[in-house]
Design an enzyme around this catalytic site. Structure first.
Site, short mmCIF file in Angstrom:
data_model
loop_
_atom_site.label_atom_id
_atom_site.label_comp_id
_atom_site.label_asym_id
_atom_site.label_seq_id
_atom_site.Cartn_x
_atom_site.Cartn_y
_atom_site.Cartn_z
CE1 TYR A 101 -7.83 -17.16 10.89
CE2 TYR A 101 -7.48 -17.47 8.54
CZ TYR A 101 -7.08 -17.67 9.84
OH TYR A 101 -5.95 -18.37 10.10
CE LYS A 150 -5.45 -18.25 13.66
NZ LYS A 150 -4.68 -18.65 12.48
CD GLU A 156 -3.09 -18.70 15.95
OE1 GLU A 156 -3.37 -19.91 15.92
OE2 GLU A 156 -2.47 -18.13 15.03
O1 OAA Z 1 -4.31 -15.86 11.43
C1 OAA Z 1 -3.84 -15.96 10.27
O2 OAA Z 1 -4.35 -15.48 9.28
C2 OAA Z 1 -2.60 -16.79 10.09
C3 OAA Z 1 -1.80 -16.72 11.31
O3 OAA Z 1 -1.85 -17.57 12.18
C4 OAA Z 1 -1.02 -15.50 11.54
O4 OAA Z 1 -0.81 -14.72 10.62
O5 OAA Z 1 -0.62 -15.31 12.69
MG MG Z 2 -1.36 -16.73 14.06
#
Ligand code: OAA
Ligand code: MG
Length: 607
Positions: free
Chosen positions: A155, A226, A298
Site C-alpha cells: 500500500y 485496496k 478510488e
Molecule cells: O491510498 C491511500 O493511501 C489513501 C488514498 O486513498 C489516497 O491518497 O488517494
Molecule cells: Mg485514494
C-alpha cells in the site's frame, strides 16, 4: 477375428486410465466453479467456507478442487510444499513437489526472510505480488501477521512507485481492464472474470492516483492494493473482491511516450464518451453481481469524483474513498485528540491546504459533526472551517470562479494569496494538508501555527510520502515537539532534543475495510453519510489513554482486524437503524457476527 495382445491390452488400460483422470479433473473443476456460484441464506454463508468459524484446519475441506499441476498453479488453492502426503496422493501431486513437507508457518517465515532481504521497497512489492500469484493464502497470512511491516509495501507509499512503473514491472495481469475498446461489451468483460460472487469492486480511472496525478491504466495498482486490504484488514474473502481499472486514455505524456506503457495510447476521453463507458460499467456491475455489490470509487479526479458520487449514490451501493473514507479517518483522529487539546470540536478553527475531494470531504464531515454535537446550524459550523487552494484562501469574493464543491466554505474575508498569510490571518488550531503537494507545510508555516497554539494539530494527509505536506521529523522539529501530528503515509518515530515522538497514520485504510464488512454482514443496499460518521466514532473510541500518552491519535494497525470488526458492527447498526439493511433478522450481537465472519488464511486440509 480381432486379437488383443497383452501389450495392446495394457495400452488400452493406460489410455482409459488417463481419460478417466482427465474426466475427473474436469469434473473437479466444474464442481469448483459451481460451488463458487452457490449462495445460501444466512450471514455466515456470505463469506462461504472461508469464514473463520467454518475454517477450522481440523475440518477437511469438502469442496472439490483441481488436481495435479493445475492445483499447484492455482493461487487460490495452492499450498506448495505444505501439501500433506495424503493430499499428494489424492490430488495427483506425487513427483510434482520436492519430498519435504514445510508447514504454512515455516513457509511464512521463509518468505518473510526473503522479502526482508530486499532493500528496495519496489523489489519487496514485486515479491509480494509474485507470492499472491502463487499462493493466495500464504500471501494473506503473511500480510495479516506482519501488517505494520508489510502495509507500506503493498500500500502507500510503495504502491505509488509501483503504479508509476507498472508497465515496466508488469508480469501477470491482475484485476479487470475495461478500456474504450470494450465499449458495448462491458458485461461480457465482467463475465470473463473467474469469480461469480463478487461483492466488492474498487474502480479507478487512474486520473488522480494518490498525489501523483494521472497515471492512466497504471493506476490499477491502487484497486489491487485496496482490495488486498479489504481481505487482510477487513477480513473479506478474496473471491468477493474485484479490482477494476477503466482506461479512457491518459494525459500523462511521459506514459504515452513510454514503450512499456500498458494502457491505451491516446489522450483522455471526456464528456459523453467518458460518461457512457462509466455508465455501461455501472449497469453491467449491477446486472452481473446484483443490487448489493459495493462499488468503491478510488482516485478519480475531482471533476468526476463528485459527479459520479452524486449520480450513482441514489441507484447503486457506492462510496468515494477519497471523499468519504478520508473524511471519516480524519474526523476520527480529531475526535480522538480532544483529550489532548481540551475542549470540543466546535472550539477549534480548521485550515485546509487543498480544497478537492479529501479537503472538502473532511470539511463537510467535521461541520456535520459540530453541527450535531453543538446543536448549531450546519452553515454556522462551516464558518469554523477555511480552505486554501492553488489560488489562495477560498473567500466570498472568489465565488463566481469557484468550483461548486468549494462554495460552502467561501466565507467573507480579505484575500490571502499564500498558506502562510492565511495561517497568520486566521490563527487556526488545526492545519490539514490534502493538497497532493509535498513540502508545502514549510518551517515558517509550522513555526507560526505553534506560536499561538499550545498543541496545534497538524495532519499532513497527502500520499505517498513524497507528496506529504511535511515529514514527521520536520513537524516535530519545527514546532519543538508541541504538535500532534498524523500523516497519510507512515512515518516512523522521531527524536527531537532527546525525546521520542510517534505519529499516527491518518489513512482511509482504517475505514474502508470495516465499511465493506459492515455492508456485507447487514446486506446494505445504499450508503448513507451517517454510516461514515459512525465509522469515525467507532475508530475514535478505540484510541486509549496509552495511545494518547504517546501522541498517537489512531490505534496501531496491528489490531486492525478487530478495529475493522468494530467499525463493521457500527456501520451495520446504523444501516439497520436507517432501514438500509436487508439481511434479516438483524443479528443481536453485530460485533460477534462481524468477527465470526472474518476470513482466515490458514490452509484447509483437502479430502
Ligand atoms: O491510498 C491511500 O493511501 C489513501 C488514498 O486513498 C489516497 O491518497 O488517494
Ligand atoms: Mg485514494
Amino acid at each position: 477375428m480381432f486379437m488383443l495382445t497383452a501389450v495392446g491390452f495394457v495400452k488400452i488400460l493406460r489410455l482409459m486410465e488417463s481419460q478417466l483422470r482427465d474426466l475427473r479433473r474436469e469434473l473437479n473443476l466444474l464442481a469448483e466453479k459451481d460451488s463458487g456460484l452457490a449462495v445460501r441464506g444466512g450471514v455466515r454463508d456470505v463469506f462461504g467456507e472461508d469464514s473463520a468459524t467454518e475454517d477450522q484446519p481440523t475440518t477437511p475441506w469438502t469442496r472439490a478442487v483441481a488436481s495435479g499441476v493445475e492445483l499447484l498453479r492455482d493461487p487460490r488453492y495452492n499450498k506448495g510444499t505444505a501439501f500433506t502426503e495424503v493430499e499428494r496422493d489424492n490430488h495427483y501431486l506425487r513427483g510434482l513437489l520436492p519430498p519435504a513437507y514445510i508447514s504454512q508457518d515455516l513457509q511464512e517465515k521463509r518468505v518473510l526472510a526473503n522479502i526482508r532481504s530486499y532493500e528496495d521497497p519496489l523489489q519487496k512489492y514485486i515479491a509480494m505480488m509474485d507470492l499472491s500469484e502463487r499462493n493466495e493464502r500464504l500471501f494473506f497470512k503473511l500480510l495479516i501477521d506482519n501488517v505494520e511491516e508489510l502495509l507500506p509495501v503493498v500500500y502507500t507509499p510503495t504502491v505509488g512507485e509501483a503504479c508509476q512503473k507498472y508497465g515496466s514491472i508488469f508480469r501477470r495481469p491482475h484485476g479487470l481492464y475495461i478500456s474504450l475498446k470494450e465499449r458495448g461489451k462491458v458485461l461480457d468483460v465482467l463475465k470473463n472474470w473467474p469469480e461469480k460472487n463478487v461483492q466488492i469492486i474498487v474502480v479507478t480511472d487512474g486520473e488522480r492516483i494518490l498525489g501523483l496525478g494521472d497515471l492512466g491504466l497504471q493506476g490499477m495498482g491502487i484497486p489491487i492494493g485496496k482490495l488486498a486490504l479489504y481481505v487482510a484488514l477487513g477480513g473479506l474473502r478474496p473471491s468477493l473482491c474485484l479490482p477494476v481499472s477503466i482506461d479512457v486514455g491518459t494525459n500523462n505524456q511521459k506514459l504515452l511516450d513510454d514503450p512499456y506503457y500498458i494502457g491505451l495510447r491516446q489522450k483522455r476521453t471526456t464528456g459523453e464518451e467518458y460518461d457512457a463507458l462509466i455508465h455501461e460499467f455501472m449497469l453491467a456491475a449491477k446486472q452481473e453481481y446484483g443490487e448489493k455489490v459495493l462499488i468503491q470509487f478510488e482516485d478519480f479526479a475531482n471533476h468526476n469524483a463528485f459527479k459520479l458520487l452524486a449520480k450513482y449514490g441514489r441507484t447503486h451501493l457506492v462510496f468515494n474513498d477519497d471523499i468519504q473514507g478520508t473524511a471519516a479517518v480524519a474526523l476520527a483522529g480529531l475526535v480522538a485528540s480532544l483529550p489532548l487539546t481540551g475542549g470540543t470540536l466546535a472550539d477549534h478553527r480548521f485550515l485546509f491546504l487543498g480544497a478537492g475531494e479529501a479537503g472538502t470531504g473532511i470539511a463537510e464531515i467535521i461541520a456535520t459533526e459540530i453541527s450535531r454535537k453543538a446543536n448549531i446550524p450546519l452553515e454556522e459550523a462551516r464558518r469554523k472551517i477555511w480552505l486554501v487552494d492553488s489560488k489562495g484562501l477560498v473567500v466570498k469574493s472568489r465565488w463566481d470562479s469557484l468550483q461548486h464543491f468549494k462554495r460552502d466554505y467561501a466565507h467573507e474575508h480579505e484575500e490571502c494569496k499564500t498558506l502562510l498569510s492565511a495561517v497568520q490571518a486566521l490563527k487556526p488550531t488545526v492545519l490539514i494538508g490534502t493538497s497532493g503537494q509535498g513540502s508545502t507545510f514549510t518551517k515558517d508555516v509550522i513555526e507560526t501555527i505553534s506560536s499561538f497554539n499550545e498543541k496545534p494539530l497538524i495532519f499532513a494527509l497527502s500520499n505517498p510520502t513524497s507528496q506529504s505536506e511535511c515529514t514527521a521529523d520536520q513537524a516535530y522539529t519545527w514546532c519543538k515537539g508541541k504538535c500532534i501530528f498524523a500523516s497519510g503515509s507512515p512515518f516512523g518515530p522521531v527524536t527531537v532534543d532527546g525525546k521520542t515522538y510517534y505519529s499516527g497514520q491518518a489513512n482511509n485504510a482504517y475505514i474502508f475495510p470495516g465499511m465493506g464488512l459492515g455492508c456485507i454482514i447487514a446486506g446494505v443496499i445504499r450508503i448513507h453519510d451517517d454510516m461514515f460518521l459512525k465509522a469515525a466514532e467507532a475508530l475514535a473510541s478505540l484510541v486509549t489513554k496509552e495511545h494518547l500518552d504517546k501522541g498517537l491519535v489512531y490505534p496501531p494497525f496491528q489490531n486492525i482486524r478487530k478495529i475493522s470488526a468494530h467499525i463493521g458492527a457500527a456501520v451495520a447498526a446504523k444501516a439497520y437503524e436507517l432501514g438500509l439493511a436487508t439481511r434479516l433478522p438483524r443479528p443481536d450481537d453485530l460485533l460477534a457476527c462481524a468477527e465470526s465472519c472474518q476470513y482466515s488464511p490458514v490452509y484447509r486440509p483437502y479430502r
